[in-house]
Every structure is written in C-alpha cells, then in structure tokens.
Design a protein around this motif. Structure first.
Motif, PDB file in Angstrom:
ATOM      1  N   GLU A 256       4.910  -0.575  -6.400  1.00 48.22           N
ATOM      2  CA  GLU A 256       4.923   0.625  -7.262  1.00 48.22           C
ATOM      3  C   GLU A 256       3.656   1.464  -7.049  1.00 48.22           C
ATOM      4  O   GLU A 256       3.579   2.598  -7.488  1.00 48.22           O
ATOM      5  CB  GLU A 256       5.004   0.226  -8.758  1.00 48.22           C
ATOM      6  N   ASP A 257       2.665   0.871  -6.413  1.00 50.98           N
ATOM      7  CA  ASP A 257       1.350   1.507  -6.266  1.00 50.98           C
ATOM      8  C   ASP A 257       1.030   1.771  -4.810  1.00 50.98           C
ATOM      9  O   ASP A 257      -0.131   1.684  -4.407  1.00 50.98           O
ATOM     10  CB  ASP A 257       0.281   0.516  -6.781  1.00 50.98           C
ATOM     11  N   PHE A 258       2.032   2.069  -4.010  1.00 50.43           N
ATOM     12  CA  PHE A 258       1.802   2.081  -2.572  1.00 50.43           C
ATOM     13  C   PHE A 258       0.883   3.205  -2.108  1.00 50.43           C
ATOM     14  O   PHE A 258       0.251   3.113  -1.068  1.00 50.43           O
ATOM     15  CB  PHE A 258       3.126   2.069  -1.794  1.00 50.43           C
ATOM     16  N   ASP A 259       0.807   4.277  -2.920  1.00 52.85           N
ATOM     17  CA  ASP A 259      -0.132   5.346  -2.558  1.00 52.85           C
ATOM     18  C   ASP A 259      -1.570   4.814  -2.542  1.00 52.85           C
ATOM     19  O   ASP A 259      -2.397   5.241  -1.732  1.00 52.85           O
ATOM     20  CB  ASP A 259       0.016   6.558  -3.503  1.00 52.85           C
ATOM     21  N   LYS A 260      -1.834   3.803  -3.385  1.00 49.17           N
ATOM     22  CA  LYS A 260      -3.188   3.214  -3.394  1.00 49.17           C
ATOM     23  C   LYS A 260      -3.418   2.355  -2.147  1.00 49.17           C
ATOM     24  O   LYS A 260      -4.553   2.200  -1.692  1.00 49.17           O
ATOM     25  CB  LYS A 260      -3.402   2.382  -4.661  1.00 49.17           C
ATOM     26  N   ILE A 261      -2.343   1.770  -1.613  1.00 48.08           N
ATOM     27  CA  ILE A 261      -2.455   1.023  -0.340  1.00 48.08           C
ATOM     28  C   ILE A 261      -2.819   2.012   0.775  1.00 48.08           C
ATOM     29  O   ILE A 261      -3.726   1.771   1.581  1.00 48.08           O
ATOM     30  CB  ILE A 261      -1.129   0.289  -0.016  1.00 48.08           C
TER      31      ILE A 261
ATOM     32  N   GLY B  18       1.003  -4.163   2.223  1.00 48.88           N
ATOM     33  CA  GLY B  18       1.316  -4.340   0.810  1.00 48.88           C
ATOM     34  C   GLY B  18       2.641  -5.043   0.617  1.00 48.88           C
ATOM     35  O   GLY B  18       3.569  -4.878   1.409  1.00 48.88           O
TER      36      GLY B  18
ATOM     37  N   VAL C 292       2.623  -4.813  -5.171  1.00 47.37           N
ATOM     38  CA  VAL C 292       1.961  -3.508  -5.208  1.00 47.37           C
ATOM     39  C   VAL C 292       2.925  -2.382  -4.799  1.00 47.37           C
ATOM     40  O   VAL C 292       2.504  -1.264  -4.530  1.00 47.37           O
ATOM     41  CB  VAL C 292       0.698  -3.488  -4.300  1.00 47.37           C
TER      42      VAL C 292
ATOM     43  N   SER D 160     -11.130  -1.551  -8.631  1.00 45.94           N
ATOM     44  CA  SER D 160     -12.218  -1.127  -9.508  1.00 45.94           C
ATOM     45  C   SER D 160     -13.496  -1.948  -9.287  1.00 45.94           C
ATOM     46  O   SER D 160     -14.590  -1.501  -9.601  1.00 45.94           O
ATOM     47  CB  SER D 160     -11.780  -1.185 -10.976  1.00 45.94           C
TER      48      SER D 160
ATOM     49  N   THR E  74      -5.733  -8.957  -9.390  1.00 48.02           N
ATOM     50  CA  THR E  74      -4.687  -7.932  -9.210  1.00 48.02           C
ATOM     51  C   THR E  74      -5.268  -6.812  -8.344  1.00 48.02           C
ATOM     52  O   THR E  74      -6.490  -6.649  -8.254  1.00 48.02           O
ATOM     53  CB  THR E  74      -4.222  -7.324 -10.544  1.00 48.02           C
ATOM     54  N   PHE E  75      -4.382  -6.019  -7.765  1.00 45.47           N
ATOM     55  CA  PHE E  75      -4.828  -4.957  -6.857  1.00 45.47           C
ATOM     56  C   PHE E  75      -5.677  -3.935  -7.621  1.00 45.47           C
ATOM     57  O   PHE E  75      -6.731  -3.497  -7.138  1.00 45.47           O
ATOM     58  CB  PHE E  75      -3.593  -4.299  -6.224  1.00 45.47           C
ATOM     59  N   ASP E  76      -5.239  -3.559  -8.814  1.00 47.41           N
ATOM     60  CA  ASP E  76      -5.992  -2.554  -9.584  1.00 47.41           C
ATOM     61  C   ASP E  76      -7.406  -3.043  -9.910  1.00 47.41           C
ATOM     62  O   ASP E  76      -8.381  -2.323  -9.745  1.00 47.41           O
ATOM     63  CB  ASP E  76      -5.250  -2.210 -10.883  1.00 47.41           C
TER      64      ASP E  76
END
Ligand SMILES: Cc1cc2nc3c(=O)[nH]c(=O)nc-3n(C[C@H](O)[C@H](O)[C@H](O)COP(=O)(O)OP(=O)(O)OC[C@H]3O[C@@H](n4cnc5c(N)ncnc54)[C@H](O)[C@@H]3O)c2cc1C
Length: 460
Positions: free
Chosen positions: A362-367, A356, A360, A457, A451-453
C-alpha cells in the motif's frame, strides 16, 4: 489458426506458466486451440476442465513407458504426437514449476523443426509470422513456430453455461513413439539424489535502523564474493564453453577449455558433433537456456539446467541444481557421450535493488522514494504484482526473474522459497520486516526488525 498448447499438471494443478500459454492462445481471434499433456491418468479430470474454457480438443498422452522421462524424452514424445496433428503454432509455458528447466519448449521446437521464440512477454501480432516482445527483446519468426510464454496474464474462469467436454487419452501405441526413446531408459540424464536446499541461507546480523546507511556504504565498497561452482580436485581433460562467462566456470572443472563465441545453436551443435568433447558448458542466462536445449535436441545429448555447482571424477560431470522451486537440490549426471549443462555464471553486479512485498504494497511510493535516495532499482514480490501495484517486469522469484545485485534490500517480504530462490546470487541481502520470525532473515546478511514506516523515520 490452429494452436497447440502443451500443458503439465503439477501437484494436481495446471502449471502456472502453462495457464498463461493457454490464456494467450484463447485470446487470439478465431484460433482453434487444442491442448496436449504428457501426464499420468490421474491428471485426466483437471485436463478435462479445460474444455469448459473453449479448448476444442484435449489430448492426454499417458503410458507407463513415459514414467521418468527427462526433458528431451518428454519433448520427443510430445513431438511424435504433434507431428501427426495439424497446427500453425505451439504454445508452451516458460517452464514448469517442479522441474524449472525451461528446456521442453526449445527441445520440442527443434524436434518439430519449427521456429522458436522464448520468454514471450507480449504477442504483438500473429498471422504468417509471430511478432513478440520478449525478455530478450523484440523477436519475429515465420510460422509454424513454438512460443514459450511468461506469466503475463491470468487464465479465464469458465462461463456458467459452459459444458464439460471429453478428452482423448492416448497410449504409446497410439502416439507411435519409439519406446527406446521414452521414459527413464530413454532419457539422457539421471537424477542421482536429491536433498534439502539450504544453500541460500546466511547468518543474519540484526542491526538498528540508524546503522542502515553506514552499513550500506560499507557494503557498496566491499569486495565481491566469489561464487564457487566446482567442488572437486580432479578435472575433465577437455571442455567446450560457450562464451567467456561459461569458460571461467569451465576452467574450474577442466584441464583444457575451448571457448566458442557463437550464438546460433545449430552452428554450435555442428561444432560439438565434430569435436565430441566430454562436456559442454553454457551460461545459464536467457540466451544459454534458450540455445542449449536446441543444441541438446540436435545432437541428442543430456543437458542439465541452471547448475549451481559442478563436480567431476575426471570422466563424469556431476551437476547440482535447485528443483521444485528451490526447495531441493538434485544431483544429476548425463549418460550420453557429450555431457552438457547450463551453469549460473552471473557474478553479482554493482547494483542495489530495493524490493517491496505485501507488507508495504500500500506504500509502494515510499519504496520508490527510498530506491531513488540510495540509487537503487525497484523490485517486488509476486504478492505486489498480483495487486497491480507495479508491472510484472519487476517481479523477482520463481515465476518472475532471478537477480544478482551487489545489495538486495527486501522490505515487507516474508521470504517464501519461490522468492528467495531468485535472490541467492546477491552479494549481500538486507531484510526489513517487523516479524522477527519471518524466514527472510534466514536468507539475509543483515536484518532490521521494524515496520517500514518506523524504519523510514529512524534510519537517518
Ligand atoms: C508456483 C508459485 C510460484 C511463485 N512465484 C513467485 C515469485 O516469482 N515471486 C514471489 O515473490 N513469490 C512467488 N510465489 C509466491 C510466494 O509463495 C509467496 O506467497 C510470496 O512471495 C509472498 O510475498 P510477500 O513476501 O510479499 O508476502 P507475505 O508472505 O504476505 O509477507 C509479507 C511480509 O510483510 C511483513 N510486513 C507486514 N507489515 C509490514 C510493514 N508495515 N512493514 C514491513 N513489513 C511488513 C510481514 O511481516 C510479512 O513477513 C509463488 C508461489 C507459487 C505457488
């Protein structure tokens, strides 16, 4: 304790790894820290600024004779200066970011006849012995010793009240080095030419997020790409290879290959001296890149680091290697009877890395969640490490580590050359980024512009 720190000024700035070496030395209680730099006079003001940080003495070794020095000549000049100084320890950065060889530290330790620990991630204790965590594991060595430091800290700022001190500039008559061993004429290697590095670039096929999982399972099952190292038909008569990986590469450039299974560079140097082969190849892994410069300093042989391609006319070994953070490729030859190189041997492993970037962070838990789902390890760009989202061990790039997984998935990473230079040995690269013009797509086999989000999805 008196600690010498070797510092190089690159493009007007202190080499980032040398900053870490300085900071590490300054953190040692009651240490007297002095800095030494072999640079042109133009580096004087930058070096002088170190006196505001608590560096007691700064020495600039500067002489026209030193221009064009390769790693061994540089280490020789530094060693001639340091032999006349009192010190318990020498700290160097892991490597410079222009040369990227990581050879000066090991060569210098050898010429000084002191212990060596490379790739230091943490200094656990240092008194009569240095005890360190390194990328190669736990190491200890009695002092005096030389440590090469990874990017494990940030150099302090000067305090407002600190005063600028003076530096000492020494020319060669004051350093006392043998002029025949200095500069270009004293160097064992020659750079023949340099050209733009487009080696890591790939043809990107853009896909939809819903195709991702299918492509992933196809890539997992596909055969491995072969990294070809040699580019010529003629061969050297005889080459010594250190270990099986180097031997595989040596077969591509030599008629006869003798493989040596030995980890002690002093023993290896003895064998090379006795057998006098035209060339010696080492694996460019951490052990090879530590041992080869030690052997090179012992037998005074030219050494080219981290080669990605080799060529020969049957006598001379021409070596190609990335330099300046992967921006350029240099073609190099050795002018010594024994020609040595560390060569990239690592075939891609079967791993997958999900990496990542700032996009991303701020969203590293999703990585982490995606990595778990597809059975991958997690990596990161420097931008993420700098935000303290994940530890430095995960940093991939010029100032982190190089990787060679089967599949590298770059998410929210723009594709700066300091990042891509460390992933080019991956078998397949998939990039996910909403910016279709991000350079990472030039280095990827597959790209998803999203985007990653949105990707998460839509990927199922
Ligand atoms: C001497 C030196 C050494 C260096 N060493 C290293 C090193 O070892 N490793 C390293 O990585 N870098 C290194 N760098 C830094 C390097 O130059 C880049 O600054 C860094 O790699 C950029 O990181 P990044 O791609 O994560 O961030 P950025 O360049 O900021 O890119 C972020 C990307 O995220 C994308 N993005 C934005 N929002 C989203 C979203 N919602 N979903 C998905 N994507 C999104 C953007 O389009 C952009 O492309 C070094 C630099 C120097 C000068």
């Amino acid at each position: 304790m008196r600690i010498a720190v070797c510092v190089k000024i690159v493009d007007g700035e202190i080499n980032p790894f040398d900053e870490c070496a300085l900071e590490e030395a300054l953190r040692i209680t009651d240490a007297e820290v002095f800095a030494v730099s072999m640079c042109p006079q133009s580096a004087a003001e930058k070096l002088r600024s170190l006196t505001r940080l608590g560096v007691k003495e700064v020495y600039l070794l500067s002489d026209k004779l030193y221009a064009g020095s390769d790693t061994l000549a540089t280490a020789y000049i530094l060693s001639e200066f340091l032999k006349k100084q009192k010190f318990d320890c020498v700290f160097c950065g892991r490597q410079t970011i222009d040369g990227d060889t990581a050879q000066v530290g090991p060569c210098l330790a050898t010429l000084l006849g002191i212990g060596l620990i490379t790739n230091v991630m943490k200094i656990c204790s240092i008194d009569e012995t240095a005890v360190c965590e390194t990328r190669l594991g736990h190491m200890s060595v009695p002092l005096p010793a030389l440590l090469t430091i990874e990017r494990i800290n940030t150099l302090r700022f000067p305090s407002i009240r600190s005063k600028l001190g003076e530096i000492t500039v020494l020319n060669n008559s004051q350093v006392g080095a043998d002029r025949n061993k200095c500069g270009l004429s004293g160097s064992a290697t020659r750079v023949l030419k340099t050209f733009e590095n487009s080696a890591g670039k790939r043809k990107c096929k853009f896909i939809k997020p819903c195709e991702f999982l299918n492509i992933l399972s196809e890539l997992k099952q596909s055969g491995k790409k072969n990294i070809k190292i040699t580019e010529s038909d003629k061969k050297l008569p005889y080459v010594i290879a250190i270990g099986d990986d180097a031997a595989k590469k040596a077969c591509e450039v030599a008629d006869k290959v003798e493989t040596i299974y030995e980890n002690d560079p002093f023993v290896i140097a003895g064998i090379i001296k006795k057998k006098a082969p035209p060339a010696v190849l080492w694996n460019a892994d951490l052990v090879g890149r530590r041992n080869a410069p030690v052997a090179a300093a012992l037998i005074n042989a030219g050494l080219c680091a981290d080669c990605t391609a080799l060529e020969t006319d049957g006598e001379t070994l021409y070596m190609y290697r990335p330099a300046r953070g992967g921006n350029i490729i240099a073609k190099i030859m050795c002018i010594t009877p024994v020609q040595m190189a560390t060569v990239r041997c690592a075939e891609p492993s079967d791993d997958i890395i999900v990496s990542g970037g700032r996009g991303v962070a701020e969203d590293f838990d999703k990585i982490h969640a995606l990595a778990k789902k597809i059975g991958a390890e997690v990596g990161a760009s420097r931008a993420v490490i700098d935000k303290n989202v994940i530890s430095y061990e995960a940093q991939i790039g010029l100032t982190g580590k190089s990787v060679s997984p089967k599949i590298y998935i770059a998410i929210g990473i723009s594709g700066a050359v300091q990042h891509t230079c460390a992933i080019e040995n991956s078998d397949f690269i998939i990039a996910i980024n909403p910016d279709a013009s991000a350079p990472i797509f030039e280095y990827a086999d597959y790209g998803i512009v999203i985007t990653f989000d949105e990707f998460l999805s839509k990927m199922q």
